[in-house]
Motif scaffolding. Structure first.
Motif, PDB file in Angstrom:
ATOM      1  N   ALA A  56      -8.140 -13.859   5.732  1.00  0.00           N
ATOM      2  CA  ALA A  56      -9.070 -13.817   4.805  1.00  0.00           C
ATOM      3  C   ALA A  56      -8.075 -13.605   3.229  1.00  0.00           C
ATOM      4  CB  ALA A  56     -10.072 -12.733   5.029  1.00  0.00           C
ATOM      5  N   TYR A  57      -7.360 -12.757   3.321  1.00  0.00           N
ATOM      6  CA  TYR A  57      -6.928 -12.243   2.142  1.00  0.00           C
ATOM      7  C   TYR A  57      -5.439 -11.678   2.346  1.00  0.00           C
ATOM      8  CZ  TYR A  57      -8.957  -8.087   3.177  1.00  0.00           C
ATOM      9  OH  TYR A  57      -9.386  -6.888   4.028  1.00  0.00           O
ATOM     10  N   TYR A  63      -8.780 -16.041   0.297  1.00  0.00           N
ATOM     11  CA  TYR A  63      -9.669 -17.243   1.076  1.00  0.00           C
ATOM     12  C   TYR A  63      -8.630 -18.459   0.674  1.00  0.00           C
ATOM     13  CZ  TYR A  63     -12.812 -13.494   0.940  1.00  0.00           C
ATOM     14  OH  TYR A  63     -13.108 -12.103   1.317  1.00  0.00           O
ATOM     15  N   GLU A  64      -7.457 -18.566   0.976  1.00  0.00           N
ATOM     16  CA  GLU A  64      -6.655 -19.930   0.931  1.00  0.00           C
ATOM     17  C   GLU A  64      -6.469 -20.258   2.316  1.00  0.00           C
ATOM     18  OE1 GLU A  64      -3.102 -19.592  -1.467  1.00  0.00           O
ATOM     19  OE2 GLU A  64      -4.019 -18.166  -3.068  1.00  0.00           O
ATOM     20  N   PRO A  65      -7.140 -21.532   2.553  1.00  0.00           N
ATOM     21  CA  PRO A  65      -7.095 -22.031   4.114  1.00  0.00           C
ATOM     22  C   PRO A  65      -5.642 -22.006   4.464  1.00  0.00           C
ATOM     23  CG  PRO A  65      -8.312 -23.562   2.427  1.00  0.00           C
ATOM     24  CD  PRO A  65      -7.755 -22.442   1.778  1.00  0.00           C
ATOM     25  N   VAL A  99     -15.517  -9.540   2.722  1.00  0.00           N
ATOM     26  CA  VAL A  99     -15.198 -11.002   3.567  1.00  0.00           C
ATOM     27  C   VAL A  99     -16.628 -11.449   4.025  1.00  0.00           C
ATOM     28  CG1 VAL A  99     -14.109 -11.902   5.619  1.00  0.00           C
ATOM     29  CG2 VAL A  99     -13.091  -9.887   4.634  1.00  0.00           C
ATOM     30  N   PRO A 100     -16.923 -12.844   3.290  1.00  0.00           N
ATOM     31  CA  PRO A 100     -18.144 -13.495   4.060  1.00  0.00           C
ATOM     32  C   PRO A 100     -18.414 -13.729   5.383  1.00  0.00           C
ATOM     33  CG  PRO A 100     -16.975 -14.516   2.171  1.00  0.00           C
ATOM     34  CD  PRO A 100     -16.045 -13.624   2.691  1.00  0.00           C
ATOM     35  N   ASN A 325      -4.226  -6.040   4.449  1.00  0.00           N
ATOM     36  CA  ASN A 325      -3.581  -6.216   3.211  1.00  0.00           C
ATOM     37  C   ASN A 325      -4.285  -6.397   1.952  1.00  0.00           C
ATOM     38  OD1 ASN A 325      -1.078  -6.166   4.442  1.00  0.00           O
ATOM     39  ND2 ASN A 325       0.015  -7.856   3.654  1.00  0.00           N
ATOM     40  N   ALA A 326      -5.200  -5.244   1.609  1.00  0.00           N
ATOM     41  CA  ALA A 326      -6.022  -5.269   0.545  1.00  0.00           C
ATOM     42  C   ALA A 326      -5.149  -5.748  -1.003  1.00  0.00           C
ATOM     43  CB  ALA A 326      -6.727  -4.342   0.446  1.00  0.00           C
ATOM     44  N   GLY A 327      -4.152  -5.507  -1.071  1.00  0.00           N
ATOM     45  CA  GLY A 327      -3.304  -5.341  -2.158  1.00  0.00           C
ATOM     46  C   GLY A 327      -3.857  -4.422  -3.303  1.00  0.00           C
TER      47      GLY A 327
END
Ligand code: BMA
Length: 374
Positions: A56-57, A63-65, A99-100, A325-327
């Motif tokens: 997811a991130y 959200y980068e495929p 996260v959706p 990994n929220a950053g």
């Protein structure tokens, strides 16, 4: 003589049956049963590596495929993917970390299709106060048990959880098996189901109610139940709130490292806790796992081979999972991540850790079909 042999054969096979690795849910789907047995077999030689919210991130992206901080570092994905259902109880579109749920479902399908393992936790809000999981001021578990003032609301929440879990289907329309880990870190004092406000009897009761409700009312047969505790020094403490062999499949715990100086303490604690967990799991013929771990922002450049590996290498655990990994987190004005990303201080060491034949990521795992029995 023949008769004796025959008797011996019968005795051995019934012995095997008693000790076969069986899921607590006898009606579990074939794929769920297969996953459980295959994880058992693998756990004798390999440990699977997992990461929370991996697809997811990561640090500096969302959200980068196809992107993943693990993939950027070792050109492979984790073997286990962790996700969290917090906020699904209010039918929100996004979970507590943004996260959706629609995206989460797609990530789960993609990972499952590649042969990976899915585990799900649930940072549920407090049904008594409408506060968060961390709202521990009240005696919440008591209030959601049968006859409690919030029991009906809690059932509605379980209904919503089950809608999501039931929507996880593969291309053939079959339900995707999930290692489900609700009410986690039960010995902590930070969650409303934690030790300060929940007696062992109440914990056991809410666990048993939840299993029974999802299994028998909602007919969910794709769950593997992960019991998860923390802060325990001996078997009695590990088992103090254990709800029973008939409603648990995996024995697990969480443990993090704090501070560079915490290295020795972390290794010793994890080893001791793995001693206890794996011994009990073997006796009970269940799986064991190190369900959450990490060292926030991994400031130790050799943490993977110098700390994590020495701590876990001697134990037959099925998987070890590091947190998200929220950053950069605006709320705390701090970085918050547990897996390396390209160029991170421990990335080089993580590549070494990746080379270890006993630690499996997605590529190795996809050579096995965990969802089928031979
Ligand atoms: C915690 C932190 C929080 C997060 C929670 C649930 O350990 O990562 O930021 O909201 O887990 O994922």
């Amino acid at each position: 003589m023949k008769k004796i042999l025959l008797l011996l054969l019968i005795a051995t096979s019934s012995h095997c049956q008693v000790y076969a690795q069986e899921l607590s849910n006898k009606n579990a789907t074939k794929a769920t049963k297969a996953l459980y047995q295959n994880l058992h077999k693998l756990s004798k030689k390999q440990v699977l590596f997992g990461h929370q919210d991996d697809l997811a991130y990561g640090v500096g992206w969302k959200y980068e495929p196809g992107k993943s901080d693990i993939k950027e570092t070792v050109n492979d994905y984790p073997a286990v993917y962790g996700w969290d259902l917090g906020k699904i109880e209010h039918q929100r579109e996004k979970n507590l970390d943004g996260v959706p749920f629609d995206k989460m479902r797609e990530y789960i399908k993609t990972a499952h299709q590649k042969g990976a393992v899915i585990t799900i936790s649930w940072h549920a809000d407090n049904p008594l106060t409408n506060g968060s999981s961390w709202d521990t001021a009240h005696h919440t578990v008591k209030s959601i048990l049968p006859n409690g003032e919030k029991h009906e609301i809690f059932k509605t929440w379980l209904d919503r959880v089950s809608v999501f879990l039931q929507s996880l289907k593969n291309a053939k329309g079959e339900e995707i098996p999930v290692l489900f880990r609700p009410f986690h870190e039960l010995k902590g004092k930070w969650f409303w189901w934690g030790r300060n406000t929940t007696s062992p009897e109440e914990y056991k009761a809410i666990w048993r109610f939840t299993v029974n409700y999802l299994q028998n009312q909602k007919k969910l047969n794709n769950l593997i139940w992960v019991y998860n505790t923390n802060e325990f020094d001996n078997e009695n403490e590990f088992l103090e709130s254990y709800p029973g062999d008939d409603v648990v499949d995996v024995l697990s715990f969480d443990q993090y490292q704090y501070g560079i100086e915490g290295k020795k303490k972390f290794i010793n604690t994890v080893k001791k806790q793995l001693d206890i967990t794996t011994k009990l799991a073997t006796e009970k013929n269940k799986l064991s796992a190190f369900a959450e771990t990490g060292f926030e922002n991994i400031p130790d450049p050799s943490w993977w081979t110098g700390t994590l590996w020495p701590a876990i290498k001697d134990y037959p655990i099925s998987y070890v999972l590091v947190w998200r990994n929220a950053g950069y987190m605006p709320s705390t004005k701090k970085m918050h991540y547990y897996a390396p990303y390209k160029g991170q201080a421990s990335a080089k060491d993580f590549k070494k850790f990746y080379q270890n034949k006993k630690v499996w990521f997605e590529k190795m795992l996809s050579t096995k079909n965990l969802y089928q029995t031979k």
